[in-house]
Design an enzyme around this catalytic site. Structure first.
Site, PDB file in Angstrom:
ATOM      1  CG  HIS A 135      -1.670  -0.650   1.140  1.00 57.43           C
ATOM      2  ND1 HIS A 135      -1.674  -2.198   1.445  1.00 57.43           N
ATOM      3  CD2 HIS A 135      -3.682  -0.781   1.523  1.00 57.43           C
ATOM      4  CE1 HIS A 135      -3.330  -2.840   1.143  1.00 57.43           C
ATOM      5  NE2 HIS A 135      -4.495  -1.950   1.477  1.00 57.43           N
ATOM      6  N   GLY A 186      -0.649  -2.163  -5.717  1.00 57.80           N
ATOM      7  CA  GLY A 186      -1.711  -3.527  -5.582  1.00 57.80           C
ATOM      8  C   GLY A 186      -2.725  -3.151  -5.097  1.00 57.80           C
ATOM      9  CG  HIS A 187      -5.131  -0.579  -2.433  1.00 55.47           C
ATOM     10  ND1 HIS A 187      -6.248   0.602  -3.180  1.00 55.47           N
ATOM     11  CD2 HIS A 187      -6.654  -1.385  -1.296  1.00 55.47           C
ATOM     12  CE1 HIS A 187      -7.996   0.720  -2.806  1.00 55.47           C
ATOM     13  NE2 HIS A 187      -7.823  -0.204  -1.126  1.00 55.47           N
ATOM     14  CG  HIS A 272     -10.268  -4.947  -2.689  1.00 56.78           C
ATOM     15  ND1 HIS A 272     -10.463  -3.387  -2.816  1.00 56.78           N
ATOM     16  CD2 HIS A 272     -10.713  -4.478  -1.062  1.00 56.78           C
ATOM     17  CE1 HIS A 272      -9.918  -3.053  -1.621  1.00 56.78           C
ATOM     18  NE2 HIS A 272     -11.232  -3.595  -1.007  1.00 56.78           N
ATOM     19  CD  GLU A 324     -12.178  -5.280   2.441  1.00 56.48           C
ATOM     20  OE1 GLU A 324     -11.560  -5.276   1.582  1.00 56.48           O
ATOM     21  OE2 GLU A 324     -12.586  -4.613   3.381  1.00 56.48           O
ATOM     22  CD  GLU A 340     -14.655  -1.097   1.842  1.00 59.05           C
ATOM     23  OE1 GLU A 340     -14.359  -2.560   1.397  1.00 59.05           O
ATOM     24  OE2 GLU A 340     -13.920  -0.292   2.733  1.00 59.05           O
ATOM     25  CB  CYS A 342     -14.330   2.665   1.427  1.00 60.34           C
ATOM     26  SG  CYS A 342     -13.785   3.367   2.413  1.00 60.34           S
ATOM     27  CB  CYS A 420     -11.184   2.554   4.331  1.00 62.40           C
ATOM     28  SG  CYS A 420     -11.917   1.193   4.357  1.00 62.40           S
ATOM     29  CB  CYS A 421     -15.913   3.259   6.002  1.00 63.84           C
ATOM     30  SG  CYS A 421     -15.803   2.012   4.262  1.00 63.84           S
TER      31      CYS A 421
END
Lengths: 654, 654
Positions: A135, A186-187, A272, A324, A340, A342, A420-421
């Site tokens: 990340h 990756g994200h 994801h 997710e 989610e 997000c 995160c949300c």
């Protein structure tokens, strides 16, 4: 393909009884609470240590890194939310806090521009060696986004300088050139952030790097090679793995991170969900900025796949908690889903960026659907409790006892270990002014109905629009429109797909304006004297049915009213919601609640079916009895704002 | 508490058109196929290597161990199935194969009696160091069971000697005495096996060791200490863990393996379902053998918890694939459940052992329910395709795409990497003669209705019962009963709970015999001349409803007929089964199929509800239309015997 731009802050401000409440709540509740979380001032919550990580990296404190490897992003999201709030109205105290954090971040940044406290503190020699799991680029992206926002609000250069040094550093590390790292994150997140930084600074390198990340993705074996280079060890459990991704191996590990195909060849939303929509957002952004038709075509294909095959009626996406992630077309279970918060925010981003290339109501319709249902549903009315996961059907006992439902919290939570949300909601709500309008050459597009004052600079002059509405509680929207020129301009207003009929009154006279193919009505005028446009959108409550391929919803209906999806709760209907059926032919009545700022409840007629022989055994001969009952539904986004209990969106019909 | 015994083989043999087919199938299909699997003669299946593991351990071959750490048990289950088949009828070729394997097993056994090829080959210094994960005692248990069965069939001592040496070795290694290992198995099985060996050999040490394993379980921190001793490394991924069990951490790791409480204090069935019922089986066995009322009380509490709160109508148990485990009271989802075939077999074991202490129809009712639905449903009619997991509702598309349903195979499989279920069916079916009757002092209890010849040695003499029936397809059972003495004896026959009314004709005359509290009718006679008892059990098809706490089944019904649960399949009803409702008041007609040995299909009236506006979009205004249609249901155990497609047990009602 056309070119449309988002407005600048000076062109638009929200003034809406509905939204003012939420903006206020973000400022008064969410941001201070998050500040306390980040600073570990909250005793009954998971420790955050996020600010301390920066202090340690800055050399101001001794200690180890603590938290998720992406813990830094919590700070950045807070900063972005603060920036977005400050952009609405400066606030000395908040600015002082933000500036203090920015000072620490500056010190935590390494000389070459590198910024990531985990690696600076714990593994300085392992930087950029595990792009798949660690990340770093994700955190960099969130920092850059926060910098753009904070700079935009305060015009203070320091944070933008840090961001530029970081982005410049990325440009030296990554890229197609020999000797550079040819990897990608990756994200996904850095891509859309670099575009924002490009738009803020005009530096094309940032746009080019974002493009590089996207265009390289899925074309090579980068993640496999990286995996081999790090000895096939997973960051998460420090053990040797068979494949680069250990945790979601029911999917192909490539699909989970969307590198199963080059991005332009991807046709189905997969893996994801947040990563997916963040990536599609950047793709749409770049397509609009570069006029890349092929890329835009890929975006449209992915958009259609989501909207026509993989989206909940609440605008939720991601059918499974396992990874997710998206699952498959029409697989939209109501009681095991993830959806989610997000991911729905990311879907709004994606929609907004699509509108930069193409005006079509599908984008604004879905943006609105996600916003008024899942995104707003992710936070309670007071702004102090949150949902990360947004199910459409909850029986609390079954969530607590069953691992397939364990991710579904029947009660809103104060905070989450992976936080995160809540900050994502906090940064999005004060930024909604950026979603209402877009501007074409001499056309202003009205996508959302929100009380607001817009002064839009079109090619021939400025068009001012004062929108007044109690939407979504009422269906009337007034737009007082005036321009500073004699030139003809066009006001294009979305007629939502859910709207069966509409009325337009111009200066008190009914106007018969047809809706165009793209779902907008076009009002062309010189607007040199004030024009009052009154619109009424038919928004009677009604029942919606699902595509038959969503087997979960067979013989069921959802109550909707305008953009709002409704749900039934135990608080209004008693326990055992699944025993209820709604009588599809009976009228649905609206009732104004005395809570939640005049929210509208809907009441219909139904029956409850109970088996007479139920006697404490598991199975007994069938002998059902039906009782007449009222069915009372509240907006989905308001669920679990009163007492805990069962909830259901899709209701059996009779 | 009474004392009842199971029959010996010489006292009972099955002769039933229904069951002869399945016994034949086990002999002709399952056992030869498994033999080929074990010997790696099947090319399109996962390699087994199970026999080779023994050859390597025996020093006859070079190589490494391959397969699951419990791969040995595949061989033992095959041997047990072979033993059970040979007990019905000797077969030279099968016996030769079995003897050859037994020779290798004998060589693979170490001098001290130890037997487990994984540790002998790979980690000889790690024996008994990871009882939690490594299944040594589980494999030992299965070997002992196979030895008892094979010895019983052939009277060849060799296998019993190996088993006794192994059991003697266990007695030297484990026990309460100082210096011994005070542990117990992570996967229970050895306990019930040691009881069987005790019953076969009369050696009390084996019974005592089984008791020790049970009574020590959950009273100490053995598994935690063991975990520390092995450096907190998990066998499964060789990585350091926080807790002894890594894989199912949504449960307390203690609950997963049933050591959260001393076994006598456990009141709720919890954790891995197969482990649970194997343990309860041993508890019930030991309670009956030792007259331990407290232990029997614990068994009854656990039994009631399963039967009244955690069991599917099909006799399936284990609501989640995550840990193959029980979840919570009334949490019985139909489309994400596990309901492993082996768990229902274990439930039959448990029921059978409970009948050794207490005659109550709950045990035989549930035994029958599990047998005719989930157990038989685990294998197709031809005996060459299997289910490991037994869902009650399947939409193939949703299983393939969604990780929550990924364990649910919409099509029967040839074999499984973890190959427990097919051999478990194979050993159980030829052993069913042991479930039909039990014997008390001068009473023979008829628990199951199966064509059979029994010659039961009661205290006063031998009671012969020839049972003739086409059950479960028809409701008539004839019992020709005769004793070799003038003494009065009692024939006690279960009247199943599902049976609304029954008729008993004795030598052609209607007899009015009331059902006793325990659910049995008692026919007392001297039976010195042949008595013909004709019974008719009312078994009209009917609808069953669920306890309202099973929210998943609200407003739904299941079709049952006698012991059989029915399901609707796509093959008979078209796609989109969830659009169907059955009209609860309409008659259910029986139709004899021309397949599956005269199986009875059930046909009712229903409606299909489809939304008129369905147009390829996900959500459209509700406008449902209903069409009349027939609803055709087949026995659940026969599902997926024709073509692949949707299946549903619980059907919406109108």
């Amino acid at each position: 393909m056309g070119q449309y731009r988002l407005l600048k802050k000076e062109e638009c401000g929200i003034d809406s009884s509905f939204w003012n409440h939420y903006i206020e709540v973000v400022k008064k509740e969410v941001i201070p609470y998050q500040w306390n979380i980040l600073n570990d001032n909250i005793t009954d919550s998971e420790p955050s240590h996020a600010i301390d990580n920066f202090r340690i990296a800055a050399g101001e404190m001794k200690g180890n890194f603590y938290g998720q490897v992406f813990q830094d992003s919590d700070v950045y999201k807070w900063l972005e939310a603060a920036g977005n709030i400050l952009l609405i109205k400066r606030d000395e105290e908040l600015e002082r806090k933000a500036d203090a954090i920015i000072d620490i971040i500056e010190k935590a940044q390494e000389d070459d521009g590198y910024l990531d406290t985990y690696f600076t503190i714990e593994e300085p020699d392992k930087k950029w060696t595990d792009l798949l799991e660690c990340h770093e680029l994700y955190c960099a992206g969130h920092f850059i986004e926060s910098a753009v926002s904070y700079y935009r609000a305060t015009k203070k250069y320091k944070i933008l300088d840090i961001a530029s040094r970081l982005a410049d550093h990325l440009c030296t590390v990554f890229g197609p050139e020999e000797g550079k790292n040819h990897g990608y994150p990756g994200h996904q997140e850095i891509e859309l952030a670099l575009v924002r930084l490009y738009e803020c600074t005009g530096k094309e390198e940032y746009l080019n790097l974002a493009r590089f990340f996207l265009d390289t993705r899925g074309t090579d074996d980068f993640f496999e090679e990286e995996f081999d280079r790090r000895g096939q060890i997973s960051f998460w459990n420090k053990a040797k793995q068979k494949e680069p991704n250990i945790r979601y191996n029911q999917f192909s590990y490539k699909t989970y991170n969307q590198f199963h195909l080059p991005v332009r060849q991807q046709t189905e939303a997969a893996g994801h969900a947040v990563r997916a929509v963040y990536m599609y957002t950047a793709m749409a952004d770049i397509a609009s900025l570069t006029g890349d038709k092929e890329l835009f075509g890929a975006c449209r294909t992915l958009w259609n796949d989501i909207v026509n095959k993989q989206m909940y009626i609440t605008g939720g996406i991601g059918s499974t908690h396992s990874g997710e992630a998206f699952t498959a077309a029409y697989d939209l279970p109501n009681d095991t889903n993830y959806s989610e918060t997000c991911a729905s925010i990311g879907l709004m981003f994606f929609a907004q960026r699509m509108l930069k290339t193409e005006v079509d109501r599908t984008y604004a319709d879905v943006m609105e659907q996600a916003l008024y249902n899942t995104v707003l549903g992710g936070m309670n009315y007071e702004g102090n409790r949150f949902f990360y996961v947004n199910p459409l059907e909850v029986v609390p006992e079954n969530c607590l006892g069953n691992p397939e439902r364990h991710h579904i919290k029947p009660v809103r939570q104060k905070w989450f270990a992976c936080a995160c949300c809540p900050p994502n909601i906090a940064r999005t709500i004060p930024d909604l002014w950026e979603y209402i309008y877009t501007a074409g050459e001499n056309t202003a597009y009205v996508h959302l109905f929100m009380g607001s004052q817009a002064d839009i600079n079109l090619d021939s002059g400025r068009l001012s629009i004062k929108q007044t509405t109690m939407y979504p509680w009422t269906n009337k929207i007034r737009m007082e429109v005036e321009s500073d020129t004699q030139e003809f301009m066009t006001l294009a207003v979305r007629i939502p797909k859910w709207c069966g009929s509409y009325r337009v009154m111009i200066n008190g006279s009914e106007a018969d304006i047809p809706v165009r193919e793209n779902g907008y009505i076009f009002i062309r005028d010189d607007f040199s004297s004030q024009t009052v446009i009154d619109m009424e959108l038919e928004m009677k409550p009604k029942l919606m049915a699902s595509n038959r391929n969503i087997h979960y919803n067979a013989q069921k209906a959802a109550i909707v009213r305008g953009p709002l999806v409704y749900c039934i709760e135990e608080a209004d209907n008693g326990k055992y919601l699944s025993e209820l059926s709604i009588l599809a032919d009976s009228p649905l009545e609206e009732k104004v609640m005395d809570q939640f700022g005049g929210a509208v409840m809907i009441q219909g007629k139904g029956v409850r079916k109970v088996n007479k022989t139920d006697a404490g055994e598991l199975y007994t001969p069938y002998a059902a009895e039906e009782y007449k009952t009222d069915i009372r539904a509240v907006p989905y986004f308001l669920w679990n704002n009163r007492e805990a209990g069962e909830m259901q969106v899709w209701i059996r019909t009779q």
